[in-house]
Design a protein around this motif. Structure first.
Motif, PDB file in Angstrom:
ATOM      1  N   ILE A 269      64.113   8.453  54.145  1.00  0.00           N
ATOM      2  CA  ILE A 269      64.154   8.111  55.574  1.00  0.00           C
ATOM      3  C   ILE A 269      65.028   9.110  56.332  1.00  0.00           C
ATOM      4  O   ILE A 269      64.652   9.578  57.418  1.00  0.00           O
ATOM      5  CB  ILE A 269      64.674   6.677  55.762  1.00  0.00           C
ATOM      6  CG1 ILE A 269      63.648   5.679  55.210  1.00  0.00           C
ATOM      7  CG2 ILE A 269      64.958   6.385  57.237  1.00  0.00           C
ATOM      8  CD1 ILE A 269      64.122   4.252  55.172  1.00  0.00           C
ATOM      9  N   ASN A 270      66.165   9.456  55.762  1.00  0.00           N
ATOM     10  CA  ASN A 270      67.036  10.429  56.432  1.00  0.00           C
ATOM     11  C   ASN A 270      66.353  11.782  56.579  1.00  0.00           C
ATOM     12  O   ASN A 270      66.525  12.465  57.594  1.00  0.00           O
ATOM     13  CB  ASN A 270      68.354  10.568  55.671  1.00  0.00           C
ATOM     14  CG  ASN A 270      69.296   9.403  55.938  1.00  0.00           C
ATOM     15  OD1 ASN A 270      69.233   8.761  56.973  1.00  0.00           O
ATOM     16  ND2 ASN A 270      70.182   9.135  54.993  1.00  0.00           N
ATOM     17  N   ASP A 271      65.572  12.179  55.577  1.00  0.00           N
ATOM     18  CA  ASP A 271      64.816  13.434  55.689  1.00  0.00           C
ATOM     19  C   ASP A 271      63.843  13.367  56.864  1.00  0.00           C
ATOM     20  O   ASP A 271      63.683  14.341  57.611  1.00  0.00           O
ATOM     21  CB  ASP A 271      64.056  13.722  54.398  1.00  0.00           C
ATOM     22  CG  ASP A 271      64.965  14.160  53.262  1.00  0.00           C
ATOM     23  OD1 ASP A 271      66.132  14.518  53.535  1.00  0.00           O
ATOM     24  OD2 ASP A 271      64.505  14.136  52.100  1.00  0.00           O
ATOM     25  N   GLN A 272      63.198  12.222  57.029  1.00  0.00           N
ATOM     26  CA  GLN A 272      62.255  12.068  58.132  1.00  0.00           C
ATOM     27  C   GLN A 272      62.975  12.041  59.484  1.00  0.00           C
ATOM     28  O   GLN A 272      62.477  12.581  60.476  1.00  0.00           O
ATOM     29  CB  GLN A 272      61.425  10.790  57.948  1.00  0.00           C
ATOM     30  CG  GLN A 272      60.462  10.847  56.778  1.00  0.00           C
ATOM     31  CD  GLN A 272      59.467  11.992  56.901  1.00  0.00           C
ATOM     32  OE1 GLN A 272      58.863  12.197  57.953  1.00  0.00           O
ATOM     33  NE2 GLN A 272      59.317  12.755  55.830  1.00  0.00           N
ATOM     34  N   LEU A 273      64.152  11.420  59.519  1.00  0.00           N
ATOM     35  CA  LEU A 273      64.929  11.409  60.759  1.00  0.00           C
ATOM     36  C   LEU A 273      65.344  12.829  61.142  1.00  0.00           C
ATOM     37  O   LEU A 273      65.324  13.205  62.314  1.00  0.00           O
ATOM     38  CB  LEU A 273      66.169  10.522  60.600  1.00  0.00           C
ATOM     39  CG  LEU A 273      65.912   9.023  60.450  1.00  0.00           C
ATOM     40  CD1 LEU A 273      67.235   8.281  60.268  1.00  0.00           C
ATOM     41  CD2 LEU A 273      65.140   8.470  61.638  1.00  0.00           C
ATOM     42  N   ALA A 274      65.730  13.606  60.140  1.00  0.00           N
ATOM     43  CA  ALA A 274      66.114  14.999  60.404  1.00  0.00           C
ATOM     44  C   ALA A 274      64.927  15.771  60.979  1.00  0.00           C
ATOM     45  O   ALA A 274      65.092  16.586  61.895  1.00  0.00           O
ATOM     46  CB  ALA A 274      66.615  15.655  59.126  1.00  0.00           C
ATOM     47  N   LYS A 275      63.723  15.500  60.468  1.00  0.00           N
ATOM     48  CA  LYS A 275      62.532  16.181  60.986  1.00  0.00           C
ATOM     49  C   LYS A 275      62.219  15.738  62.414  1.00  0.00           C
ATOM     50  O   LYS A 275      61.853  16.569  63.259  1.00  0.00           O
ATOM     51  CB  LYS A 275      61.336  15.902  60.074  1.00  0.00           C
ATOM     52  CG  LYS A 275      61.424  16.590  58.726  1.00  0.00           C
ATOM     53  CD  LYS A 275      60.244  16.228  57.832  1.00  0.00           C
ATOM     54  CE  LYS A 275      60.396  16.848  56.455  1.00  0.00           C
ATOM     55  NZ  LYS A 275      59.285  16.443  55.545  1.00  0.00           N
ATOM     56  N   LEU A 276      62.360  14.426  62.682  1.00  0.00           N
ATOM     57  CA  LEU A 276      62.149  13.944  64.045  1.00  0.00           C
ATOM     58  C   LEU A 276      63.079  14.653  65.021  1.00  0.00           C
ATOM     59  O   LEU A 276      62.679  15.012  66.135  1.00  0.00           O
ATOM     60  CB  LEU A 276      62.374  12.429  64.113  1.00  0.00           C
ATOM     61  CG  LEU A 276      61.342  11.522  63.453  1.00  0.00           C
ATOM     62  CD1 LEU A 276      61.753  10.057  63.598  1.00  0.00           C
ATOM     63  CD2 LEU A 276      59.959  11.737  64.054  1.00  0.00           C
ATOM     64  N   ALA A 277      64.332  14.815  64.610  1.00  0.00           N
ATOM     65  CA  ALA A 277      65.308  15.490  65.463  1.00  0.00           C
ATOM     66  C   ALA A 277      64.950  16.961  65.636  1.00  0.00           C
ATOM     67  O   ALA A 277      64.955  17.500  66.749  1.00  0.00           O
ATOM     68  CB  ALA A 277      66.711  15.340  64.878  1.00  0.00           C
ATOM     69  N   TYR A 278      64.611  17.617  64.529  1.00  0.00           N
ATOM     70  CA  TYR A 278      64.352  19.057  64.548  1.00  0.00           C
ATOM     71  C   TYR A 278      63.205  19.428  65.477  1.00  0.00           C
ATOM     72  O   TYR A 278      63.321  20.350  66.295  1.00  0.00           O
ATOM     73  CB  TYR A 278      64.065  19.544  63.132  1.00  0.00           C
ATOM     74  CG  TYR A 278      63.706  21.002  63.064  1.00  0.00           C
ATOM     75  CD1 TYR A 278      64.691  21.990  63.178  1.00  0.00           C
ATOM     76  CD2 TYR A 278      62.381  21.407  62.904  1.00  0.00           C
ATOM     77  CE1 TYR A 278      64.360  23.337  63.126  1.00  0.00           C
ATOM     78  CE2 TYR A 278      62.045  22.738  62.855  1.00  0.00           C
ATOM     79  CZ  TYR A 278      63.036  23.709  62.965  1.00  0.00           C
ATOM     80  OH  TYR A 278      62.700  25.032  62.929  1.00  0.00           O
ATOM     81  N   VAL A 279      62.088  18.717  65.364  1.00  0.00           N
ATOM     82  CA  VAL A 279      60.909  19.093  66.159  1.00  0.00           C
ATOM     83  C   VAL A 279      61.129  18.835  67.641  1.00  0.00           C
ATOM     84  O   VAL A 279      60.387  19.374  68.476  1.00  0.00           O
ATOM     85  CB  VAL A 279      59.640  18.355  65.672  1.00  0.00           C
ATOM     86  CG1 VAL A 279      59.324  18.725  64.239  1.00  0.00           C
ATOM     87  CG2 VAL A 279      59.774  16.854  65.834  1.00  0.00           C
ATOM     88  N   ARG A 280      62.145  18.039  67.989  1.00  0.00           N
ATOM     89  CA  ARG A 280      62.446  17.753  69.394  1.00  0.00           C
ATOM     90  C   ARG A 280      63.625  18.558  69.903  1.00  0.00           C
ATOM     91  O   ARG A 280      64.051  18.386  71.037  1.00  0.00           O
ATOM     92  CB  ARG A 280      62.706  16.248  69.572  1.00  0.00           C
ATOM     93  CG  ARG A 280      61.449  15.415  69.445  1.00  0.00           C
ATOM     94  CD  ARG A 280      61.739  13.948  69.232  1.00  0.00           C
ATOM     95  NE  ARG A 280      60.486  13.189  69.233  1.00  0.00           N
ATOM     96  CZ  ARG A 280      59.642  13.155  68.202  1.00  0.00           C
ATOM     97  NH1 ARG A 280      59.949  13.812  67.087  1.00  0.00           N
ATOM     98  NH2 ARG A 280      58.517  12.473  68.270  1.00  0.00           N
ATOM     99  N   GLY A 281      64.164  19.426  69.068  1.00  0.00           N
ATOM    100  CA  GLY A 281      65.304  20.226  69.479  1.00  0.00           C
ATOM    101  C   GLY A 281      66.588  19.425  69.591  1.00  0.00           C
ATOM    102  O   GLY A 281      67.491  19.788  70.347  1.00  0.00           O
TER     103      GLY A 281
END
Length: 199
Positions: free
Chosen positions: A82-94
């Protein structure tokens, strides 16, 4: 509504940490979809704010086992996914992702017992201090949003101005201009002999 409250306060930074309670009843896909929609709404409503998505800390080893016995999956593997997915959500949105596991959990990946508030999941006073200190030292530098002392991004000039009630913090004045040497002079200096050469 949380968004209405945030809009009324017009914050410079927003730190988001969801998960511990929601993960009991929600599937990962549902939780992540809600998180995604929340981030997108905040971005629309508060486009000038710096947004920090925080990792979900894994419970203590004992509480993880207790939860498993009750059919609740709070395993290191699930929380990491889940944390990996949260990091991706953050990354793609800057946006910024803050890995609280680094400071709140042991090397094994479980919540540090020293920070256990008594239920293996929530923090005690020492845990909240560790959390606060980690956020202070892992924040993006911005002159109009001064930091507490202790942050590696701490700017004493900006913070002093803020503390003295001067209002908006000004960016530091530009460094004095360096007197430029004409390119021709540099070429001549390089070409000139360093001294008489003895035969």
């Amino acid at each position: 509504d949380a968004i209405d409250y945030l809009r009324s306060t017009d914050p410079g930074k927003i730190y988001i940490l969801l998960g511990s309670n929601a993960l009991v009843s929600q599937k990962d896909e549902v939780f992540l979809k809600y998180y995604e929609q929340l981030l997108d709404k905040i971005l629309v409503e508060l486009p000038g704010a710096l947004i920090y998505v925080q990792a979900i800390p894994t419970p203590t080893r004992g509480e993880t086992a207790n939860r498993a016995a009750r059919g609740q999956d709070f395993s290191i593997e699930r929380i990491s996914r889940i944390n990996d997915q949260l990091a991706k959500l953050a990354y793609v949105r800057g946006l910024y992702f803050v890995d609280l596991q680094e400071t709140l959990c042991t090397d094994e990946g479980y919540l540090n017992p020293e920070y256990d508030g008594g239920d293996g999941l929530h923090l005690n006073a020492a845990g909240y201090r560790a959390w606060r200190d980690y956020l202070i030292s892992h924040t993006a530098h911005r002159y109009d949003n001064p930091y507490l002392m202790g942050s590696p991004y701490y700017d004493p000039n900006a913070t002093d101005a803020w503390l003295s009630g001067l209002g908006a913090v000004q960016a530091p004045a530009a460094e004095p201009a360096v007197e430029e040497t004409p390119a021709e002079a540099i070429v001549e200096e390089v070409a000139a002999p360093a001294g008489d050469v003895q035969e």
